[in-house]
Motif scaffolding. Sequence first.
Motif, PDB file in Angstrom:
ATOM      1  N   GLU A   9      19.126  11.267  30.983  1.00  0.00           N
ATOM      2  CA  GLU A   9      18.762  10.499  32.181  1.00  0.00           C
ATOM      3  C   GLU A   9      19.879   9.527  32.568  1.00  0.00           C
ATOM      4  OE1 GLU A   9      16.875   9.421  35.554  1.00  0.00           O
ATOM      5  OE2 GLU A   9      16.411  11.123  34.279  1.00  0.00           O
ATOM      6  N   GLU A  10      20.482   8.867  31.588  1.00  0.00           N
ATOM      7  CA  GLU A  10      21.590   7.950  31.877  1.00  0.00           C
ATOM      8  C   GLU A  10      22.780   8.710  32.449  1.00  0.00           C
ATOM      9  OE1 GLU A  10      20.899   4.488  28.511  1.00  0.00           O
ATOM     10  OE2 GLU A  10      21.879   6.368  27.918  1.00  0.00           O
ATOM     11  N   LEU A  11      23.044   9.883  31.904  1.00  0.00           N
ATOM     12  CA  LEU A  11      24.118  10.731  32.403  1.00  0.00           C
ATOM     13  C   LEU A  11      23.850  11.130  33.847  1.00  0.00           C
ATOM     14  CD1 LEU A  11      26.710  12.114  31.381  1.00  0.00           C
ATOM     15  CD2 LEU A  11      25.292  14.093  30.828  1.00  0.00           C
ATOM     16  N   LYS A  12      22.636  11.568  34.125  1.00  0.00           N
ATOM     17  CA  LYS A  12      22.251  11.943  35.485  1.00  0.00           C
ATOM     18  C   LYS A  12      22.412  10.762  36.438  1.00  0.00           C
ATOM     19  CE  LYS A  12      18.341  13.636  38.257  1.00  0.00           C
ATOM     20  NZ  LYS A  12      18.809  12.921  39.401  1.00  0.00           N
ATOM     21  N   GLN A  13      21.926   9.603  36.036  1.00  0.00           N
ATOM     22  CA  GLN A  13      22.028   8.405  36.884  1.00  0.00           C
ATOM     23  C   GLN A  13      23.485   8.032  37.143  1.00  0.00           C
ATOM     24  OE1 GLN A  13      19.668   5.380  34.967  1.00  0.00           O
ATOM     25  NE2 GLN A  13      17.740   6.240  35.686  1.00  0.00           N
ATOM     26  N   ASP A  14      24.327   8.158  36.128  1.00  0.00           N
ATOM     27  CA  ASP A  14      25.729   7.792  36.297  1.00  0.00           C
ATOM     28  C   ASP A  14      26.425   8.717  37.288  1.00  0.00           C
ATOM     29  OD1 ASP A  14      27.828   6.019  35.706  1.00  0.00           O
ATOM     30  OD2 ASP A  14      28.642   7.391  34.214  1.00  0.00           O
ATOM     31  N   PHE A  15      26.206  10.014  37.142  1.00  0.00           N
ATOM     32  CA  PHE A  15      26.836  10.944  38.083  1.00  0.00           C
ATOM     33  C   PHE A  15      26.183  10.872  39.464  1.00  0.00           C
ATOM     34  CE2 PHE A  15      28.923  12.568  34.351  1.00  0.00           C
ATOM     35  CZ  PHE A  15      30.163  12.933  34.846  1.00  0.00           C
ATOM     36  N   LEU A 117      33.678  19.007  41.397  1.00  0.00           N
ATOM     37  CA  LEU A 117      34.231  18.474  40.148  1.00  0.00           C
ATOM     38  C   LEU A 117      33.234  17.553  39.451  1.00  0.00           C
ATOM     39  CD1 LEU A 117      37.901  17.771  41.284  1.00  0.00           C
ATOM     40  CD2 LEU A 117      37.188  19.402  39.510  1.00  0.00           C
ATOM     41  N   LEU A 118      32.530  16.742  40.218  1.00  0.00           N
ATOM     42  CA  LEU A 118      31.503  15.880  39.622  1.00  0.00           C
ATOM     43  C   LEU A 118      30.429  16.725  38.943  1.00  0.00           C
ATOM     44  CD1 LEU A 118      31.024  13.111  42.350  1.00  0.00           C
ATOM     45  CD2 LEU A 118      31.898  12.779  40.021  1.00  0.00           C
ATOM     46  N   GLN A 119      30.016  17.794  39.617  1.00  0.00           N
ATOM     47  CA  GLN A 119      28.994  18.681  39.035  1.00  0.00           C
ATOM     48  C   GLN A 119      29.493  19.324  37.744  1.00  0.00           C
ATOM     49  OE1 GLN A 119      28.367  21.193  42.437  1.00  0.00           O
ATOM     50  NE2 GLN A 119      26.698  19.943  43.225  1.00  0.00           N
ATOM     51  N   THR A 120      30.743  19.756  37.753  1.00  0.00           N
ATOM     52  CA  THR A 120      31.319  20.382  36.563  1.00  0.00           C
ATOM     53  C   THR A 120      31.407  19.382  35.418  1.00  0.00           C
ATOM     54  OG1 THR A 120      32.593  21.918  37.931  1.00  0.00           O
ATOM     55  CG2 THR A 120      33.358  21.585  35.653  1.00  0.00           C
ATOM     56  N   MET A 121      31.866  18.174  35.708  1.00  0.00           N
ATOM     57  CA  MET A 121      31.974  17.159  34.652  1.00  0.00           C
ATOM     58  C   MET A 121      30.604  16.814  34.081  1.00  0.00           C
ATOM     59  SD  MET A 121      35.056  14.569  35.799  1.00  0.00           S
ATOM     60  CE  MET A 121      34.510  14.274  37.479  1.00  0.00           C
ATOM     61  N   GLU A 122      29.624  16.666  34.953  1.00  0.00           N
ATOM     62  CA  GLU A 122      28.274  16.358  34.478  1.00  0.00           C
ATOM     63  C   GLU A 122      27.751  17.490  33.593  1.00  0.00           C
ATOM     64  OE1 GLU A 122      23.842  15.026  36.033  1.00  0.00           O
ATOM     65  OE2 GLU A 122      25.322  15.636  37.519  1.00  0.00           O
ATOM     66  N   ALA A 123      27.966  18.734  34.023  1.00  0.00           N
ATOM     67  CA  ALA A 123      27.499  19.878  33.227  1.00  0.00           C
ATOM     68  C   ALA A 123      28.197  19.912  31.868  1.00  0.00           C
ATOM     69  CB  ALA A 123      27.756  21.175  33.993  1.00  0.00           C
ATOM     70  N   ARG A 124      29.480  19.638  31.837  1.00  0.00           N
ATOM     71  CA  ARG A 124      30.211  19.605  30.566  1.00  0.00           C
ATOM     72  C   ARG A 124      29.637  18.529  29.641  1.00  0.00           C
ATOM     73  NH1 ARG A 124      34.866  22.496  30.011  1.00  0.00           N
ATOM     74  NH2 ARG A 124      35.942  23.132  31.904  1.00  0.00           N
ATOM     75  N   MET A 125      29.335  17.380  30.203  1.00  0.00           N
ATOM     76  CA  MET A 125      28.793  16.294  29.384  1.00  0.00           C
ATOM     77  C   MET A 125      27.400  16.647  28.859  1.00  0.00           C
ATOM     78  SD  MET A 125      31.093  14.002  28.984  1.00  0.00           S
ATOM     79  CE  MET A 125      30.086  12.698  28.262  1.00  0.00           C
ATOM     80  N   ARG A 126      26.627  17.332  29.675  1.00  0.00           N
ATOM     81  CA  ARG A 126      25.272  17.720  29.249  1.00  0.00           C
ATOM     82  C   ARG A 126      25.315  18.730  28.094  1.00  0.00           C
ATOM     83  NH1 ARG A 126      21.157  16.054  32.168  1.00  0.00           N
ATOM     84  NH2 ARG A 126      21.491  15.274  34.261  1.00  0.00           N
ATOM     85  N   THR A 127      26.286  19.625  28.137  1.00  0.00           N
ATOM     86  CA  THR A 127      26.353  20.665  27.119  1.00  0.00           C
ATOM     87  C   THR A 127      27.272  20.303  25.959  1.00  0.00           C
ATOM     88  OG1 THR A 127      28.182  21.798  28.268  1.00  0.00           O
ATOM     89  CG2 THR A 127      25.922  22.473  28.835  1.00  0.00           C
ATOM     90  N   GLY A 128      27.998  19.194  26.105  1.00  0.00           N
ATOM     91  CA  GLY A 128      28.908  18.782  25.046  1.00  0.00           C
ATOM     92  C   GLY A 128      30.187  19.588  25.013  1.00  0.00           C
ATOM     93  N   ALA A 129      30.477  20.279  26.113  1.00  0.00           N
ATOM     94  CA  ALA A 129      31.693  21.126  26.166  1.00  0.00           C
ATOM     95  C   ALA A 129      32.932  20.297  26.421  1.00  0.00           C
ATOM     96  CB  ALA A 129      31.545  22.177  27.263  1.00  0.00           C
TER      97      ALA A 129
END
Length: 129
Positions: A9-15, A117-129
């Motif tokens: 949730e914090e990650l989602k809010q930040d992005f 790019l924001l979407q890609t970064m958020e997805a990477r952070m969610r998956t730990g990639a």
Amino acid sequence: MIKISMTQEELKQDFDSARIRHVHFKGKLRTLLYGSSGAEGPTRDPEQCSLGIWVANRLRNGGVYAHLPEACEFDRALRLIHQVANRLMDMYKAGQLEEALAGFPQLQTIADKMTALLQTMEARMRTGA
């Protein structure tokens, strides 16, 4: 690399906050190009704009997302979008309103890339990639 633990949730809010700042920038530029007055600094200078501040805190110098491959690309795109915005505002101030407005699609292309790019970064952070 600094590893900061964030909840999903914090990650989602930040992005989400970054996306909102991005939309606000485009809206402010459009408003200026249609003749509204206001402070130009945040639209002209990436270090003054709220998204630029977000970038400085999170994508540079060991920020929480600085390790992502897209971080530098996003930072470059931020600087480029401000260069284009400056050119369009200068055209507007020189009385070239139609030309300035005609340049908005170029800015939108950069903006779309930044959103991706924001979407890609958020997805990477969610998956730990």
